[in-house]
Each structure stands twice: as structure tokens, then as C-alpha cells.
Design an enzyme around this catalytic site. Structure first.
Site, mmCIF file in Angstrom:
data_model
loop_
_atom_site.group_PDB
_atom_site.id
_atom_site.type_symbol
_atom_site.label_atom_id
_atom_site.label_comp_id
_atom_site.label_asym_id
_atom_site.label_seq_id
_atom_site.Cartn_x
_atom_site.Cartn_y
_atom_site.Cartn_z
ATOM 1 N N LYS A 140 0.834 -1.203 0.000
ATOM 2 C CA LYS A 140 0.000 0.000 0.000
ATOM 3 C C LYS A 140 0.869 1.253 0.000
ATOM 4 C CE LYS A 140 -3.967 0.158 2.282
ATOM 5 N NZ LYS A 140 -4.936 0.072 3.405
ATOM 6 N N ILE A 141 0.614 2.106 -0.989
ATOM 7 C CA ILE A 141 1.324 3.379 -1.128
ATOM 8 C C ILE A 141 0.281 4.493 -1.150
ATOM 9 C CG2 ILE A 141 2.783 4.787 -2.639
ATOM 10 C CD1 ILE A 141 4.093 2.217 -3.621
#
Length: 372
Positions: A140-141
């Protein structure tokens, strides 16, 4: 109990659980949800891990071992969280195999303190992918300005990504562009595009929470009429943008190379306002090729009394635009709201991460071996 969830799944909405803990894994609860509630993925974030570890169930043995090794608190935290994600990924592996990698995914977030540092985010994404070492992981970014080039580079290296904290339509288009640019880089490197997956987490309920607060402050009949409409409108217009971007000639070239579309993921779908039906952000966001990640309470509500009546997104775009325009006419600026929500989202995850570090440090000290 699960008829509504099955109908949701049959409509092309992948049901993911927005929660993870060691107890959920070891008790068999996660496997049960996969088997009985049509769950095909799991999302995590710093708040979820902070809650899981602070409640303590199942972590003492690992924390005792880490304390004996005298590891740093940050190393301990990563060992704990990646262990949970690895175990959850193993449980979901049959789903991953059955769906050719589309589902059966578990997400783990980069350190939120790096949200405005592109290079550090990429380095963290690579490290997490190496630590978990499971093909069905999504890194997750956050969709900050610094996150966009990090998404491109991470995808370009063949690492699958869950882009998180998307609130605005403009930023969502930038996210899709970053993903496609990453695929183009991966293609140039000769990577197998069919193995690279991504979802774009578009946050829903927080939009209503913020806009409704401002509408309530106005207190006019027009403001009252506009309550509870902006979040669905925003998400539906995001799906319109998704349809548009993934039907371009640019995408067609990648599609020929067996690239996967970046699916919209509806996040923050637990209803915060008790005036609204508790399944609102599920019933009204049914569209093919999407993901809805739900807290278990929302999932149970959908199973019990959700009303899944087919596609509730396509064909609503004009009404959605009108709903956003109605809010704007009342003096509530859409751009101001979504920027505030992005800034607050990063701050909240960073605060949860810091709380998580503190509680982990306290546990390490409690379990540390005596000198000598």
C-alpha cells in the site's frame, strides 16, 4: 445469511475484509470468512495493526523472542506485521490461484511517515515485498504527490500495489496514469505484465462526514437536502473515470500485453452517521470489476439485510455531477474538502503508526530478559 454477499460477489464486486489480527488468523476466523462470507482479500493499515497488537492476543511469544534478540522497536514492528500478512496470504493462496492472481490478496502499508518521500517509499515497498515474500501481497502506497512517482517505479519493478487514501477525482486520474506509466516501464524491462496487479482505494464515508458537517453548519433546507449524497456521487464519478481511462488506445496497447486493469476499491465503507442505512456504501456502489473492503460489522450487516439489486453505479453519472454541484453552490468547495481529507488521512495513519511504535516498545521492555 450470506445471500446478499453472494449476490454482491456475483455482480462482480470482490469482497475484502478491512481487518487483520493474529487471533483472526490462528482461530480459523479468517478461513471461515473466506469459506462462508465470500471474502476474497484482506486490507490492513496502521490503525488496524495498532488495534490488534495493543489488544495483545497471540503476540507475546514473538515479542518475547524479539526482546531476547534486543531488536529495535521498528524492526520488531515490521517482523510482527509482516508475519501476520504472510500467514494471511497463505490462507488466501487458494483464492489467489483460482482467480489467476486477481483476488486472494493481502495488503500491507509502507511506513506512513514516508508519505511525502518518493525514494524512501519505493525502498520501503521493495523491502516489504521481500520480507513478506508472497506473490499475493499488495504493497500500500498513499496517493500523495510524492506517492505518485513511487507508484510508477514500484509497479515498474513488478511489485503489485494498493494505492491508498484517494479522495479526489483529479488525484484518482493521476493514480491511474501512474499505474499505466509503471506498466509501460515494466514492459520495457521485459517483465510479465499479467503478474502485476493493482487496486486504487477510493475512500467513501469520510467525504460525507466532512461535507455533512459543513452542511449542518449552514442549516438551510438546501443544505439539509444535500446531506449524504456527496460520497456516493464522488465514488460513482470515479468509476466513470475508470471506464474512460481503461478504454483508451494507450491502455489497449498494454491490454494486448496481458496487463491487468487497476480495479477501483471502495474503502472506508463503514457508515459513520446513524441516520443512514448501515449498508449504504455497499448497496449503492455495485459495479463490475470493483472491490469493496469492509469492516466485519458492515459485512455482517450486508449479509443480514443488504439490498443488492444489480449495478447501482453506471447510468448515475449525471445525477452524481448534480450532487457535487449542489454542494459547491452552497459554498462548500470540493477541492478544499478532498485536500483536507488527504492531509488528515496521512496524519491519522502516521499518528496510529507512532502509537503502534510506543505500544510495541512498551511490550518489548516488559518482556526483555534481565541482565546477566
Amino acid at each position: 445469511m450470506t445471500d446478499a454477499l453472494k449476490r454482491l460477489s456475483d455482480e462482480g464486486v470482490a469482497i475484502w475484509l478491512d481487518d487483520l489480527s493474529r487471533k483472526r488468523i490462528t482461530s480459523g476466523n479468517l478461513a471461515e470468512l473466506i469459506d462462508q462470507q465470500h471474502v476474497v482479500g484482506v486490507t490492513t493499515n496502521p490503525s488496524i495493526f495498532q488495534k490488534a497488537i495493543s489488544q495483545g492476543d497471540g503476540y507475546d511469544q514473538q515479542l518475547t523472542d524479539l526482546a531476547a534478540r534486543r531488536v529495535t522497536v521498528e524492526e520488531a514492528l515490521r517482523m510482527i506485521t509482516t508475519a501476520d500478512v504472510r500467514d494471511a496470504a497463505d490462507i488466501l493462496r487458494p483464492v489467489y490461484d483460482a482467480t489467476q492472481g486477481q483476488d486472494g490478496r493481502v495488503s500491507i502499508e509502507v511506513d506512513p511517515r514516508l508519505a511525502h518521500n518518493t525514494r524512501a517509499t519505493v525502498a520501503e515497498a521493495r523491502q516489504l515485498a521481500w520480507l513478506v515474500d508472497r506473490p499475493n501481497t499488495l504493497i500500500k502506497i498513499p496517493a500523495t504527490k510524492a506517492g505518485l512517482p513511487a507508484i510508477t517505479e514500484t509497479i515498474g519493478r513488478g511489485i503489485s500495489v494498493n494505492v491508498t487514501l484517494i479522495f479526489s477525482l483529479e488525484r484518482y486520474r493521476e493514480v491511474m496514469d501512474a499505474y499505466i506509466s509503471g506498466l509501460e516501464q515494466a514492459k520495457e524491462r521485459g517483465l510479465d505484465l499479467s503478474k502485476i496487479h493493482s487496486v486504487a482505494s477510493f475512500f467513501v464515508s469520510r467525504v460525507d462526514t466532512e461535507i455533512d458537517k459543513r452542511l449542518d453548519a449552514l442549516g438551510t433546507p438546501e443544505a439539509k437536502e444535500a446531506r449524504g449524497k456527496a460520497a456516493l456521487a464522488n465514488a460513482r464519478l470515479a468509476y466513470e473515470a475508470f471506464e474512460e481511462v481503461f478504454s483508451t488506445d494507450r491502455w489497449a496497447a498494454l491490454d494486448k500485453a496481458q496487463a491487468n486493469k487497476q480495479r477501483p476499491l471502495w474503502a472506508s465503507t463503514g457508515v459513520k452517521d446513524k441516520a443512514y442505512k448501515d449498508t449504504l456504501y455497499v448497496d449503492e456502489l455495485v459495479a463490475p470489476g470493483t472491490v469493496n473492503t469492509m469492516p466485519e460489522s458492515t459485512m455482517e450487516a450486508v449479509a443480514d439485510h443488504g439490498q443488492i439489486t444489480g449495478d447501482t453505479v453506471r447510468g448515475t453519472y449525471d445525477d452524481a455531477r448534480a450532487a457535487i454541484e449542489a454542494v459547491e453552490k452552497l459554498g462548500i468547495k470540493y477541492d478544499d474538502v478532498v485536500q483536507l481529507l488527504e492531509d488528515e488521512g496521512v496524519e491519522k495513519f502516521e499518528a496510529s503508526w507512532n502509537d503502534l511504535l510506543k505500544s510495541t516498545e512498551a511490550e518489548l521492555k516488559r518482556l526483555a530478559p534481565s541482565e546477566g
